[in-house]
Enzyme design. Structure first.
Site, PDB file in Angstrom:
ATOM      1  N   ASP A  50     -10.498   2.368   2.249  1.00 57.74           N
ATOM      2  CA  ASP A  50     -10.570   1.743   3.720  1.00 57.74           C
ATOM      3  C   ASP A  50     -11.567   2.849   4.459  1.00 57.74           C
ATOM      4  O   ASP A  50     -12.282   2.188   5.254  1.00 57.74           O
ATOM      5  CB  ASP A  50      -9.322   1.588   4.012  1.00 57.74           C
ATOM      6  CG  ASP A  50      -8.575   0.470   3.548  1.00 57.74           C
ATOM      7  OD1 ASP A  50      -9.371  -0.595   3.071  1.00 57.74           O
ATOM      8  OD2 ASP A  50      -7.534   0.125   3.848  1.00 57.74           O
ATOM      9  N   ALA A  73      -2.181   0.481  16.060  1.00 54.07           N
ATOM     10  CA  ALA A  73      -2.062   1.400  15.510  1.00 54.07           C
ATOM     11  C   ALA A  73      -1.118   1.382  14.060  1.00 54.07           C
ATOM     12  O   ALA A  73       0.005   1.833  13.606  1.00 54.07           O
ATOM     13  CB  ALA A  73      -0.975   2.379  16.119  1.00 54.07           C
ATOM     14  N   LYS A 132       0.616  -1.251  -0.288  1.00 51.39           N
ATOM     15  CA  LYS A 132       0.015   0.118  -0.019  1.00 51.39           C
ATOM     16  C   LYS A 132       0.732   1.187   0.158  1.00 51.39           C
ATOM     17  O   LYS A 132       0.634   2.287  -0.612  1.00 51.39           O
ATOM     18  CB  LYS A 132      -1.028   0.273   1.181  1.00 51.39           C
ATOM     19  CG  LYS A 132      -2.059  -0.905   1.104  1.00 51.39           C
ATOM     20  CD  LYS A 132      -2.850  -0.716   2.420  1.00 51.39           C
ATOM     21  CE  LYS A 132      -4.259  -1.918   2.226  1.00 51.39           C
ATOM     22  NZ  LYS A 132      -5.007  -1.534   3.145  1.00 51.39           N
TER      23      LYS A 132
END
Ligand code: NAP
Length: 289
Positions: free
Chosen positions: A102, A127, A66
């Site tokens: 997302d 996180a 990503k």
């Protein structure tokens, strides 16, 4: 000409996206194939070049690519530049536009369950990449405060910074027995699990990031993990009278938004859910036998 849409990741063999995206394409009669491409990190530039070809509509991007794709795409949108992560590419005549669906996936999952966090407190466990999308979704939704609990405190601080001036945040150690975390959970209207705890074949598939007694009636508990559909986190939340929301909704809604961008068509969300649940049931059956 039959068009192609790809999933870029490593590994990709267990992804549900090919099943529910192909079902959606077929349901609407779109002449396109959705293919899983297992791409090594060093091969991402070659895969992107292939994606610029005339037969390609675009791609989904998953772990671990990503961030690389966010850097290498021709036209990253503002969201991708801000987050540093892209999960969707759209081929516009040889130019790859990158976005991140997302956040939409999270927003739609909560909206579908009637969860509105405007002016409310939220706790986020984890996180990593998915947590980044949660912070932005909470900021957009107008949450009053977000507490982030994570093992790596520096990583949590970096994710908290995405809240900007609009979303006050605090960072807590990831210690399920600490009173500070339990108090934050008790005050929260929404608790989100963005760790892999409870995920089948993950670090601990029988674990929940919180003790069962942490949940209370009236709050929502959103687990981003989607295999199994009911994780220990969701089971405990349900038992306490909280509102459990599974991660399959986020997976489907982020994919549905990508589908809309590739095809310009309204995605058949029900078809996508059904295909994903069928694939999950087949997988569970295969593991039992
Ligand atoms: P990631 O970038 O690898 O981040 C993982 C996070 O979980 C980190 O904060 C990590 O803490 C924490 N963590 C890992 N193992 C832990 C453990 N044993 N105990 C406590 N904390 C632990 O992963 P990600 O991409 O954010 O994904 C997180 C989860 O969300 C995964 O289960 C993934 O399947 C799910 N997800 C679902 C969707 C969906 O569409 N539903 C989309 C994306 C992700 P440290 O920082 O301290 O290492």
């Amino acid at each position: 000409m039959t068009k192609t849409i790809a999933l870029l990741g490593h590994p990709v063999a267990h992804s549900l996206s090919p099943r529910f995206q192909q079902a959606a394409l077929d349901a609407l009669g779109v002449d396109a194939r959705y293919e899983a491409w297992d791409v090594l990190p060093e091969d991402v530039p070659v895969a992107l070049e292939r994606l610029r070809g005339g037969e390609m509509l675009g791609a989904n991007v998953t772990i671990p690519h990503k961030e690389t794709v966010a850097r290498l795409a021709d036209r990253p949108d503002a969201l991708v530049e801000w987050m540093g992560a892209a999960n969707t590419l759209v081929n516009h005549g040889g130019q790859l536009a990158a976005t991140n669906t997302d956040i939409t996936g999270i927003q739609r999952s909560l909206a579908a369950e009637g969860v509105d966090v405007r002016g409310r407190r939220v706790v986020l466990l984890g996180a990593g990449g998915a947590a980044r999308a949660v912070v932005i979704a909470m900021r957009r939704a107008g949450a009053a405060h977000l507490a982030i609990a994570n093992r790596d405190q520096a990583r949590a601080q970096a994710v908290a910074a995405l809240g900007g001036d609009e979303l006050p945040t605090s960072v807590l150690p990831f210690d399920p027995t600490s009173q500070a975390l339990l108090d934050a959970v008790a005050e929260a209207s929404l608790v989100v699990n963005a760790t892999p705890l409870g995920m089948a074949h993950g670090p601990d598939e029988h674990a929940s990031p919180l003790p069962a007694s942490a949940f209370r009636a009236g709050q929502a508990a959103f687990d981003l993990v989607y295999i199994p559909e009911e994780t220990p986190f969701l089971r405990d939340a349900r038992a306490a009278g909280a509102h459990p929301i599974g991660g399959l909704a986020m997976l489907i809604h982020q994919g549905a938004e990508a589908f809309r961008l590739w095809t310009g068509l309204e995605p058949p969300v029900d078809v996508m859910f059904e295909a994903a649940r069928t694939a999950l049931a087949e997988r569970a059956q295969a593991e039992r036998s």
